[in-house]
Write a protein that holds these residues in place. Sequence first.
Motif, PDB file in Angstrom:
ATOM      1  N   VAL A   5       0.837  -1.207   0.000  1.00  0.00           N
ATOM      2  CA  VAL A   5       0.000   0.000   0.000  1.00  0.00           C
ATOM      3  C   VAL A   5       0.867   1.250   0.000  1.00  0.00           C
ATOM      4  CG1 VAL A   5      -1.618   1.349   1.396  1.00  0.00           C
ATOM      5  CG2 VAL A   5      -2.021  -1.080   1.030  1.00  0.00           C
ATOM      6  N   ASP A   6       1.909   1.259   0.820  1.00  0.00           N
ATOM      7  CA  ASP A   6       2.806   2.418   0.851  1.00  0.00           C
ATOM      8  C   ASP A   6       3.456   2.645  -0.515  1.00  0.00           C
ATOM      9  OD1 ASP A   6       2.210   2.820   3.491  1.00  0.00           O
ATOM     10  OD2 ASP A   6       4.012   1.806   4.267  1.00  0.00           O
ATOM     11  N   SER A   7       3.824   1.546  -1.172  1.00  0.00           N
ATOM     12  CA  SER A   7       4.415   1.665  -2.513  1.00  0.00           C
ATOM     13  C   SER A   7       3.412   2.254  -3.510  1.00  0.00           C
ATOM     14  CB  SER A   7       4.899   0.297  -3.000  1.00  0.00           C
ATOM     15  OG  SER A   7       5.907  -0.203  -2.157  1.00  0.00           O
ATOM     16  N   GLU A   8       2.162   1.783  -3.428  1.00  0.00           N
ATOM     17  CA  GLU A   8       1.121   2.310  -4.325  1.00  0.00           C
ATOM     18  C   GLU A   8       0.871   3.791  -4.066  1.00  0.00           C
ATOM     19  OE1 GLU A   8      -0.521   1.200  -6.855  1.00  0.00           O
ATOM     20  OE2 GLU A   8       0.132  -0.887  -6.871  1.00  0.00           O
ATOM     21  N   GLU A  11       3.752  10.295  -6.778  1.00  0.00           N
ATOM     22  CA  GLU A  11       4.713  10.653  -7.818  1.00  0.00           C
ATOM     23  C   GLU A  11       3.992  10.986  -9.140  1.00  0.00           C
ATOM     24  OE1 GLU A  11       8.348  11.578  -9.311  1.00  0.00           O
ATOM     25  OE2 GLU A  11       7.873  11.046  -7.226  1.00  0.00           O
ATOM     26  N   GLN A  12       2.902  10.252  -9.371  1.00  0.00           N
ATOM     27  CA  GLN A  12       2.121  10.520 -10.579  1.00  0.00           C
ATOM     28  C   GLN A  12       1.446  11.889 -10.495  1.00  0.00           C
ATOM     29  OE1 GLN A  12      -0.583   7.376 -11.531  1.00  0.00           O
ATOM     30  NE2 GLN A  12      -1.279   8.320 -13.449  1.00  0.00           N
ATOM     31  N   VAL A  13       0.959  12.259  -9.308  1.00  0.00           N
ATOM     32  CA  VAL A  13       0.360  13.585  -9.113  1.00  0.00           C
ATOM     33  C   VAL A  13       1.388  14.673  -9.384  1.00  0.00           C
ATOM     34  CG1 VAL A  13      -0.605  15.158  -7.397  1.00  0.00           C
ATOM     35  CG2 VAL A  13      -1.442  12.813  -7.546  1.00  0.00           C
ATOM     36  N   ASN A  14       2.607  14.485  -8.865  1.00  0.00           N
ATOM     37  CA  ASN A  14       3.676  15.468  -9.105  1.00  0.00           C
ATOM     38  C   ASN A  14       4.005  15.554 -10.600  1.00  0.00           C
ATOM     39  OD1 ASN A  14       3.926  16.050  -6.373  1.00  0.00           O
ATOM     40  ND2 ASN A  14       5.458  14.417  -6.060  1.00  0.00           N
ATOM     41  N   ARG A  54      -2.857  11.465   1.855  1.00  0.00           N
ATOM     42  CA  ARG A  54      -2.739  10.116   1.293  1.00  0.00           C
ATOM     43  C   ARG A  54      -3.584   9.188   2.149  1.00  0.00           C
ATOM     44  NH1 ARG A  54       3.671   8.921   0.147  1.00  0.00           N
ATOM     45  NH2 ARG A  54       4.172  10.846  -0.988  1.00  0.00           N
ATOM     46  N   GLU A  55      -4.356   8.340   1.546  1.00  0.00           N
ATOM     47  CA  GLU A  55      -5.179   7.405   2.301  1.00  0.00           C
ATOM     48  C   GLU A  55      -5.635   6.267   1.421  1.00  0.00           C
ATOM     49  OE1 GLU A  55      -8.790   9.162   3.694  1.00  0.00           O
ATOM     50  OE2 GLU A  55      -9.035  10.409   1.908  1.00  0.00           O
ATOM     51  N   VAL A  79      -4.827  10.047  -3.460  1.00  0.00           N
ATOM     52  CA  VAL A  79      -3.895  11.134  -3.163  1.00  0.00           C
ATOM     53  C   VAL A  79      -4.558  12.447  -3.566  1.00  0.00           C
ATOM     54  CG1 VAL A  79      -1.644  12.175  -3.654  1.00  0.00           C
ATOM     55  CG2 VAL A  79      -1.859   9.693  -3.458  1.00  0.00           C
ATOM     56  N   SER A  80      -4.588  13.386  -2.632  1.00  0.00           N
ATOM     57  CA  SER A  80      -5.153  14.712  -2.898  1.00  0.00           C
ATOM     58  C   SER A  80      -4.063  15.748  -2.716  1.00  0.00           C
ATOM     59  CB  SER A  80      -6.321  15.006  -1.950  1.00  0.00           C
ATOM     60  OG  SER A  80      -7.364  14.058  -2.130  1.00  0.00           O
ATOM     61  N   LYS A  81      -4.054  16.776  -3.680  1.00  0.00           N
ATOM     62  CA  LYS A  81      -3.021  17.799  -3.572  1.00  0.00           C
ATOM     63  C   LYS A  81      -3.559  19.110  -4.154  1.00  0.00           C
ATOM     64  CE  LYS A  81       1.901  18.478  -4.271  1.00  0.00           C
ATOM     65  NZ  LYS A  81       3.161  17.854  -4.755  1.00  0.00           N
ATOM     66  N   PRO A  82      -3.403  20.187  -3.414  1.00  0.00           N
ATOM     67  CA  PRO A  82      -3.865  21.476  -3.941  1.00  0.00           C
ATOM     68  C   PRO A  82      -2.968  21.972  -5.084  1.00  0.00           C
ATOM     69  CG  PRO A  82      -2.811  21.760  -1.809  1.00  0.00           C
ATOM     70  CD  PRO A  82      -2.895  20.294  -2.060  1.00  0.00           C
ATOM     71  N   ILE A  83      -3.602  22.515  -6.175  1.00  0.00           N
ATOM     72  CA  ILE A  83      -2.871  23.063  -7.322  1.00  0.00           C
ATOM     73  C   ILE A  83      -3.543  24.380  -7.739  1.00  0.00           C
ATOM     74  CG2 ILE A  83      -2.166  20.767  -8.115  1.00  0.00           C
ATOM     75  CD1 ILE A  83      -4.341  20.992 -10.290  1.00  0.00           C
TER      76      ILE A  83
END
Length: 447
Positions: A35-38, A44-47, A107-108, A120-124
């Motif tokens: 799970v941590d790897s995923e 990394e995909q979000v970045n 991350r959850e 994965v959620s990230k503000p942009i």
Amino acid sequence: MKLRTKIQLFTSFFMFVFILLINASIYFLFYQNSVDSELDELAEQVNTILVAINQNEEIPPSELLKAFLPADGIIRIYPENGSPLVVHTKSSDYLGLPGEYSKSETREVLTYYGDRYATVSKPIIWNNGEIVTLHLSKKLVAITENMKTLFYVLILASVIIIIPIIIAGNLLARFLLQPIKALISTMKENMKHGKWKKIALTNRSKDELYEMEKTFNDMIDYLKENYEMQEIFVSDASHELKTPISIIKSYTQLLERRGQENPELIKESLDAIGTEAERMQKLVEQLLALAKNKEVQSGEDVNVTELIEETIDTFSRAYRRVIEFPEQGVPFYVHGNKDQLKQVFYILIDNALKYSDRNVIVNMEQFENKLAISVTDFGPGIPEDEKERIFERFYRMDKARNRNTGGTGLGLAIAKTITSAHGGAITVESSLGAGSIFKVLLPIKLS
């Protein structure tokens, strides 16, 4: 439940619990790492998406996001208020996945209708300058399949491990129980047939089972020796009591037949009956003394000098004999029972007076931490081959002489028992025709 079953159940249950804990640890550690790897891969995909949006400003972000859409997932853009600005997915099954606007990266792992999703959620900053949240979710299909495979592999491995453990437990139980079964069988045979059978010692390592077998054999030897001694003791006691009983019975029958006609026979019979009754009483008292003098009844500091003087004074007045006892400069003390110690000196002095018509000499001296009390007589002496046997119960060198002097053959046995109980020893030095020296060694009580 038999011990063999208990051993097998215990080893199997213990190893089952142990394997269960190990497998559970492996299972959850593998799951957590996967799970941590995923999540790391998804982050990394979000970045990568953010970099692509910044480098391709001429392409609308909503169109650019389609290039990064996972096969089993969904991409959404959440504004601060209102419905999602962008929603890209290849299956409508993912539209119900929970998501919301967030000002920080999160991350959850979510569970939705029994399936697990990495999110994965990230503000942009969106193309209109508004701060939005990029929400990327991916179904953990590979992990789910891998975890199922791992689950079955662990079960199979557990079964493969448990089977040898059960076999090993069975062999261990047989190995441990074989000498125990032999011990039980031997004990039952000894009880049933009254034998003194021992276990054949095996040539294995000197482990606890070997010690158990050896201890059992030693115990059998000890019990056999004591049983034989008890039989001899009972036989000898019965024999010693049989003689005076026969004499008393004979004189009683003689009185019934001829007592009224012969008054002198009455006196002779009464004297004989009284003598034999006293002999029986003395024998019984000494048998009781042997039983109770195996241990020191009570302990105190005993003045041995004073004790011997009292004993000598009693014999001197009763026998009107000379008993020499050199005056001691200081009193000597030992720790023990006064009455029991007095009985030892009484027996030795009494024997010396019986077997010698000359003076008896009593000496006392200290050797380091031992007190030596010697009783010397000038009687016929003791043959070399009988010196050790005189301390046996009922043993008498000259049975006729002992009968005349009233001996039972128990005196020296009692003296040895009492002396041993006090941590001491009794020895004899003797020469035929020159007399004997009985010496008692006791631990001295130092002031």
